[in-house]
Design an enzyme around this catalytic site. Structure first.
Site, PDB file in Angstrom:
ATOM      1  CD  GLU A   1      -1.467  -2.370   1.929  1.00 35.70           C
ATOM      2  OE1 GLU A   1      -2.321  -3.173   2.343  1.00 35.70           O
ATOM      3  OE2 GLU A   1      -0.240  -2.575   2.070  1.00 35.70           O
TER       4      GLU A   1
ATOM      5  CG  ASP B   1       6.179  -6.358   8.691  1.00 36.29           C
ATOM      6  OD1 ASP B   1       5.963  -5.615   9.646  1.00 36.29           O
ATOM      7  OD2 ASP B   1       6.000  -6.025   7.516  1.00 36.29           O
TER       8      ASP B   1
END
Length: 156
Positions: free
Chosen positions: A59, A147
């Site tokens: 994104e 992550d």
């Protein structure tokens, strides 16, 4: 959002980016930013492995490549995976009006939070998106867990 848009056609742009990322040795998550008429403004993919930069999520890559916009309220962020907190924050910060999500089975992300604050979120439940990322996670759990994978375990 304009109902005449073909959400799967928009998702295909993000999916192509995810596959490009996978071919480069990265995590297969892609995204694209469109205007309300369906015009592509920017596309990108998760490149944190390729560039050793934890901030390059799909994104954020698409957002940066779209360049400055007068407003984001009428923009559509399309992503192959539910946006993490980092990317959900970007969507909220710039008040992107609509998010089309390929899948949220492998990671639920900030969908509920985005909806609570007025973002229209459409989850397509794409089996292709589920399978591509699911296979990657199974083959690379250590990379995934560096992550957002850990965020899933802690329920965000």
């Amino acid at each position: 959002m304009k109902s005449s848009l073909d959400y799967n056609e928009l998702l295909n742009v993000a999916l192509e980016e995810a596959l490009l990322g996978l071919a480069e040795g990265g995590i297969p998550i892609g995204a694209a930013l469109f205007n309300s008429e369906g015009k592509l403004l920017g596309k990108g993919h998760n490149r944190r492995i390729q560039e050793n930069d934890p901030s390059i999520h799909g994104e954020t890559d698409a957002f940066r490549k779209a360049g400055r916009q007068f407003t984001y309220r009428d923009k559509i962020m399309v992503t192959t995976l539910a946006p993490c907190w980092y990317c959900s924050g970007l969507i909220r910060q710039f008040k992107i009006g609509t998010v089309i999500v390929g899948e949220s089975a492998n990671f639920p992300g900030g969908i509920d939070w985005l909806r609570r604050y007025g973002t229209e979120v459409i989850v397509l439940n794409s089996q292709e998106c589920i399978d591509i990322l699911g296979s990657y996670i199974q083959a690379n759990p250590e990379i995934w867990n560096e992550d957002i994978g850990e965020a899933k375990k802690s329920n965000l």
